[in-house]
Write a protein that holds these residues in place. Structure first.
Motif, short mmCIF file in Angstrom:
data_model
loop_
_atom_site.label_atom_id
_atom_site.label_comp_id
_atom_site.label_asym_id
_atom_site.label_seq_id
_atom_site.Cartn_x
_atom_site.Cartn_y
_atom_site.Cartn_z
N LEU A 73 6.99 81.17 68.72
CA LEU A 73 7.62 80.41 67.64
C LEU A 73 9.02 80.94 67.35
O LEU A 73 9.94 80.17 67.07
N ALA A 74 9.20 82.25 67.47
CA ALA A 74 10.53 82.83 67.29
C ALA A 74 11.48 82.30 68.37
O ALA A 74 12.65 82.01 68.10
N ILE A 75 10.96 82.15 69.59
CA ILE A 75 11.78 81.59 70.66
C ILE A 75 12.22 80.18 70.28
O ILE A 75 13.38 79.80 70.47
N GLY A 76 11.29 79.42 69.68
CA GLY A 76 11.63 78.08 69.22
C GLY A 76 12.77 78.11 68.23
O GLY A 76 13.68 77.29 68.29
N ARG A 77 12.73 79.08 67.31
CA ARG A 77 13.82 79.22 66.34
C ARG A 77 15.15 79.46 67.05
O ARG A 77 16.17 78.92 66.68
N CYS A 78 15.11 80.34 68.07
CA CYS A 78 16.34 80.63 68.82
C CYS A 78 16.86 79.37 69.50
O CYS A 78 18.05 79.14 69.58
N ALA A 79 15.94 78.58 70.02
CA ALA A 79 16.35 77.40 70.78
C ALA A 79 16.97 76.35 69.88
O ALA A 79 17.86 75.63 70.29
N GLU A 80 16.49 76.27 68.63
CA GLU A 80 16.95 75.17 67.80
C GLU A 80 18.12 75.53 66.90
O GLU A 80 18.82 74.67 66.43
N ASP A 81 18.34 76.80 66.64
CA ASP A 81 19.34 77.14 65.64
C ASP A 81 20.74 76.76 66.07
O ASP A 81 21.14 76.99 67.21
N THR A 82 21.47 76.17 65.15
CA THR A 82 22.83 75.75 65.43
C THR A 82 23.83 76.48 64.55
O THR A 82 24.91 76.86 65.00
#
Lengths: 271, 285, 233, 294
Positions: free
Chosen positions: D207-216
């Motif tokens: 889920l943390a990886i998901g945060r990294c992928a989406e953060d702008t």
């Protein structure tokens, strides 16, 4: 079939360019950082593409930010070339020891959505719109809808020129919507039938309608002849005289190939 | 003896990491305050908190952004709260099996949808709709941003609400059932009195999430710098302001004010977290 | 059965936070005997076991004072002194819990786990030790063909015998058992009882149990814990 | 028997809200899918470069999403490799070592860090860069490394929290098993506690990886640009999918560019939902095998 021929011609041209103006980039290696004026970006991208295709060891990074940011960042040494859509002020030149390279001339046109019947304005009307004194298209012969004003932030060279030469340093109402670049301004106007904004003439195409100001329609031609007054130079600035890849990049911009790109992207070459 | 060395080294490593994590929080606060200092020292703080934003006239007030932030976050809460409440009833009370489970899965999935996607769909779907429906303005408005943010913050609140409903002791619920209570009575007399601190905590966290989001506000709220007078006006949030001014001249006052914005955001969210913590302890204890 | 003393307990007090659990316990426990502890639940029987291997130190809020001496065949040592090496103590004082608690790994690895902790790397001798321990716990025949299988797939009784084998692999001198049969079926209970009776030749066994009939069957000494005191029955 | 009025109201209200939310999400996703599915092809990613050449980095890809995808991937890789060791170690410290008062303080700090708006974290990263640029080396710029470090700060609290919760929720007996066999605290953590809590920790990491992928917001202040090509080193600028979507939404200059925006949004959505599903799968499937029923 026709498409293929056109494509072939374009490719041939590209190939021709590779052979001629780009030789200087042979043996070069490294990163070239460019930021600043957003009007410059299409030209920068095309030049960068050609250079990086010719020599993959060179990486060219292009960011926007606006003219103010371009001048500031090149002055601080954060980028190698800082673009500006206005001439750097004397204090800026002195403070950072900037070298200015003007490679094209550009007009700044007020634009509306093509569906808007209002296509002509006087200078006074434009100032009144931006100051909020005229707030409905009805008063200008359009639909009974509020005028949605779009403007750029203070860092923009386009805004500086438009404000100085079109609005005669008049007020811009706080209600205006803020956008961050020429591209953003254009897409805002494309999507909003009741918008008015201003963009570099180089960005004008069929999706937006440039406003005829005091009887002069801003086009490449009227800007070139000087009839349309809201014009400015496009500059690339370096800290001290340009060196290394930055020098070669600017040389290329000023070469026939580079100037051809500028013309193709809708600007008026200086040479 | 080698044993002890290894143990101590490991403990040192673990505690070092924890100190680093804690320090990160303080470091960010430190940086924000440190970089706000020049403005604070110049005595301009009051001006900055109350003036309008008009760099051409030498005014760098962020009041409009603070109001814009609270306005947008508040309205999105107004939109998101009832929906979240309804959905958490759905998950925990009305149909805890089958459909409720599915909805919970969907809500969890929503947390994985990137915010930039909400913004993107907002620009090309919601903005034209709002412009058409209200025949006013550019369609980029407080309302538009709040609608999208309202959806964005739903998962935060729903998951928190249903968790705090679930924490209501089972024997209380059984007692209510045994006395012949209807689901509604159970909700009013047993669940809500027990779970209200959790509801409030979820509300605070939702507000923090709405306030802290940058992309949706930046993309669809219009970013104008006037004090908004209606929900159809466009407005700029503190977060969007930071994103827009970051490219400005580093020495200018306008650039320095974004650290004030940063500090304000930091302090507001930390207060929220503190409050949430106190409430959470209350429900547990 | 001998009359030699294995464990001496003096002035033992125990608290959970502010609750007094054990009050001034004086007790001697004889070697090679099965000592059963019984009494109402929630009175601290498990806690008492944990004072003997100092496992209570892993529990938040627990506090103990007093002296415990154990004779590990070299005269009495005070195990309650602050610097006493805990891993070594717990290798010599093994413990089995109420519910079987195999570790998340295979059967063989479970039993060999304590060997890994003390750094035994010789695979052949380790295998022999594991085999011996499993045999002592009457488990060898049931698992010898599936030693790599996950331990959680065994039945409850098998799991508990596995846990006993895991404790036996280091040849502990003292074995602490906390209601080891309470979650098991009759046959398993019987098996474990038999096993304990055999084990007491090598070990001193202290067991908490609720079942009076079980105590009657195997206990040499029975102690009752109530009102914070341990008394002989 | 008829249900009382308020109960029917309650049911109607909760169904209404549930349907409203479901339809809102379906509209958002459906809009993207309907508008964007046609653009999903190799051209979207590699433009006019041959895919194989692009993949092998033989030729630069211009006008395709490839550099943005690579940028996002390297960002994730770097940020997680910074945040993971620190986050897991802090989580372990908080659950296994820290005395009560420290635990209170540190978990408050972690909570606050989790609550800080990401743009403020980005601003922090940006100001650190300026600071370093002024006082250490004028060769330090906003770049991939700075972005990754800032993102690491952003996801750190998630990792700390999941690790701490995963470890603390282990049953009491699991915690005592290894110590009773003579294991030290460290051995207990390494051989028993971590492996048992692993599935929860890993799903938190995903889920943390998901945060990294989406953060702008963080990356737009710390080094992402619209055109940079494949990042050559961690000190260069980079492109990233979420920023590309934002950039297209606000600055697209023609319809074909806009279509690429739809394609990019769809790809990002796919990546993030994929990560979400992986996290769930890890939690549910691996969990049942690993977790012991005592």
């Amino acid at each position: 079939m026709k498409k293929i021929i056109v494509l072939a011609i374009i490719l041939l041209q590209a190939g021709f360019c590779l052979a001629s103006g780009l030789d200087a980039f042979k043996e070069e290696k490294g990163i070239l950082r460019i930021s600043g004026g957003t009007a410059h970006i299409p030209v920068m991208k095309e030049v960068a593409k050609r250079i990086m295709t010719f020599n993959p060891d060179i990486q060219i990074i292009i960011a926007g930010g606006g003219s103010g940011a371009g001048i500031k960042q090149v002055g601080e040494g954060l980028v190698n070339i800082g673009n500006s859509g206005r001439q750097a002020t004397e204090t800026e030149v002195k403070k950072y020891g900037l070298a200015l390279y003007k490679w094209a001339i550009d007009g700044v046109a007020a634009v509306v959505n093509p569906h808007n019947p209002v296509k002509k304005l006087t200078n006074k009307q434009l100032q009144d719109i931006y100051a909020g004194r005229i707030s409905n298209w009805k008063n200008l012969g359009g639909d009974d809808r509020a005028i949605n004003i779009y403007t750029r932030d203070a860092s923009s060279g386009t805004r500086a020129v438009f404000w100085k030469k079109a609005l005669k340093k008049g007020e811009i109402i706080g209600r205006a919507n803020f956008v961050a670049s020429n591209g953003a301004m254009k897409s805002a106007v494309v999507n909003n039938p009741y918008a008015i904004g201003y963009i570099s003439v180089g960005y004008v195409d069929s999706t937006v309608m440039q406003v005829t100001l005091d009887g002069v329609t801003p086009t490449l031609e009227t800007v070139r002849t000087g009839q349309y007054k809201v014009a400015r130079g496009l500059f690339s600035n370096t800290k001290g005289s340009a060196k290394g890849i930055a020098k070669k990049f600017i040389d290329y911009l000023l070469s026939p190939d580079g100037q051809a790109i500028a013309a193709q992207k809708g600007f008026i070459p200086v040479k | 003896m080698r044993f002890a060395v290894k143990e101590n080294l490991a403990q040192l490593f673990f505690s070092g990491a924890a100190v680093l994590s804690g320090a990160a929080t303080l470091l960010i606060l430190g940086f924000m305050i440190l970089l706000s200092l020049p403005v604070l020292e110049s005595g301009l703080l009051m001006n900055i908190l109350t003036d309008p934003w008009s760099p051409g006239h030498g005014q760098f007030g962020i009041l409009a952004m603070i109001v814009g932030t609270l306005y947008i976050a508040g309205l999105s809460l107004l939109i998101g709260f009832p929906i979240s409440l309804g959905c958490s009833f759905f998950i925990q009370i009305t149909s805890p099996h089958g459909p409720g489970k599915l909805l919970k899965k969907l809500v969890q999935f929503m947390t994985a949808i990137p915010t930039v996607i909400y913004g993107f769909v907002g620009v090309f779907l919601l903005v034209p709709v709002v412009r058409q429906v209200f025949s006013y303005g550019s369609g980029m408005s407080i309302l538009t941003a709040s609608l999208m943010l309202g959806i964005l913050i739903c998962p935060t609140m729903i998951l928190f609400f249903s968790q705090s409903f679930a924490r209501v002791p089972k024997n209380f619920l059984l007692a209510a059932d045994a006395l012949g209570g209807t689901p509604f009575q159970k909700l009013i007399y047993v669940i809500i009195p027990h779970a209200w601190p959790g509801l409030l905590t979820g509300l605070i966290l939702g507000f923090g999430r709405a306030m802290g989001d940058t992309l949706i506000a930046l993309m669809i709220s219009g970013n104008s710098v006037m004090l908004p007078s209606s929900i159809l006006d466009s407005a700029r949030t503190l977060t969007a302001h930071i994103a827009m001014i970051i490219a400005a001249d580093f020495d200018s006052i306008e650039f320095k004010t974004i650290f004030i914005c940063g500090s304000v955001l930091y302090l507001l969210t930390s207060c929220g977290i503190l409050a949430a913590r106190i409430l959470d302890r209350r429900q547990q204890g | 059965m001998t009359n030699k003393i294995k464990i001496q307990i003096r002035d033992l007090w125990f608290y959970y936070n502010t609750n007094l659990i054990l009050e001034d316990i004086h007790l001697d426990i004889r070697k090679n005997c099965i000592t059963c502890i019984t009494g109402p639940s929630g009175q601290g029987k498990s806690t008492f076991l944990m004072t003997l291997n100092r496992l209570w130190e892993n529990i938040d809020g627990a506090k103990s004072q007093g002296i415990i001496n154990i004779d590990f065949e070299n005269g009495f040592e005070e195990i309650t002194v602050p610097g006493y090496p805990l891993p070594q103590l717990r290798q010599k004082v093994g413990m089995v819990f109420q519910t079987p608690n195999p570790l998340p790994m295979g059967i063989y690895k479970n039993v060999a786990f304590p060997l890994k902790l003390i750094g035994e790397k010789n695979r052949d001798s380790n295998f022999e030790k594991v085999k011996t321990a499993l045999k002592k716990a009457f488990l060898w025949e049931e698992v010898k063909d599936r030693l790599t299988q996950d331990a959680s797939l065994l039945s409850g009784g098998q799991q508990q015998r596995l846990c006993i084998a895991r404790t036996l692999v280091l040849n502990p001198q003292i074995l602490l058992l906390d209601e080891p049969t309470s979650s098991l079926d009759e046959t398993s209970v019987e098996m474990i009882e038999q096993l304990l009776v055999i084990l007491k030749q090598d070990c001193t066994i202290i067991m908490v149990s609720h079942y009076m009939d079980q105590i009657k069957r195997i206990a040499d000494t029975t102690l009752v814990l109530s009102n914070r005191q341990l008394s002989k029955q | 028997m008829k249900k009382p009025f308020f109960d029917r109201l309650l049911v109607a209200f909760s169904w209404g809200c549930a349907l409203l939310l479901i339809s809102a999400v379906s509209i958002i996703i459906g809009f993207l899918v309907v508008k964007g599915y046609k653009t999903i092809n190799l051209d979207l990613i590699f433009a006019d470069t041959r895919p194989l050449d692009g993949l092998l980095l033989k030729r630069q890809v211009f006008g395709g999403l490839f550099p943005a995808i690579i940028g996002t991937l390297s960002l994730i890789l770097l940020a997680i490799s910074f945040a993971m060791p620190v986050g897991i170690a802090s989580g372990i410290y908080l659950s296994e070592y820290a005395p009560a008062n420290q635990k209170w303080f540190f978990s408050l700090m972690v909570d606050i860090l989790a609550g800080i708006p990401s743009i403020v974290v980005g601003l922090f990263g940006f100001s650190i860069t300026i600071f370093l640029h002024h006082f250490f080396s004028n060769r330090i710029f906003p770049c991939l490394l700075i972005s990754a470090l800032s993102l690491a700060f952003l996801v750190l609290p998630y990792i700390v929290k999941t690790t701490q919760t995963a470890m603390e929720s282990l049953p009491f007996q699991v915690r005592l098993t290894a110590p009773a066999l003579g294991a030290t605290r460290l051995e207990n953590i390494i051989f028993v506690l971590l492996p048992t809590a692993l599935s929860d920790i890993v799903s938190g990491l995903v889920l943390a990886i998901g945060r990294c992928a989406e953060d702008t917001a963080v990356i737009m202040l710390t080094g992402v640009v619209a055109t940079a090509g494949i990042p050559k080193s961690i000190f260069s600028n980079f492109e990233a999918l979420p920023f590309y979507i934002y950039y297209i939404a606000s600055e697209y200059s023609d319809p074909s560019e806009l279509m690429k925006g739809y394609g990019a949004a769809l790809i990002l959505l796919l990546i993030c939902s994929g990560l979400f599903c992986i996290a769930h799968w890890i939690k549910n499937t691996i969990d049942q095998k690993q977790r012991f029923s005592y």
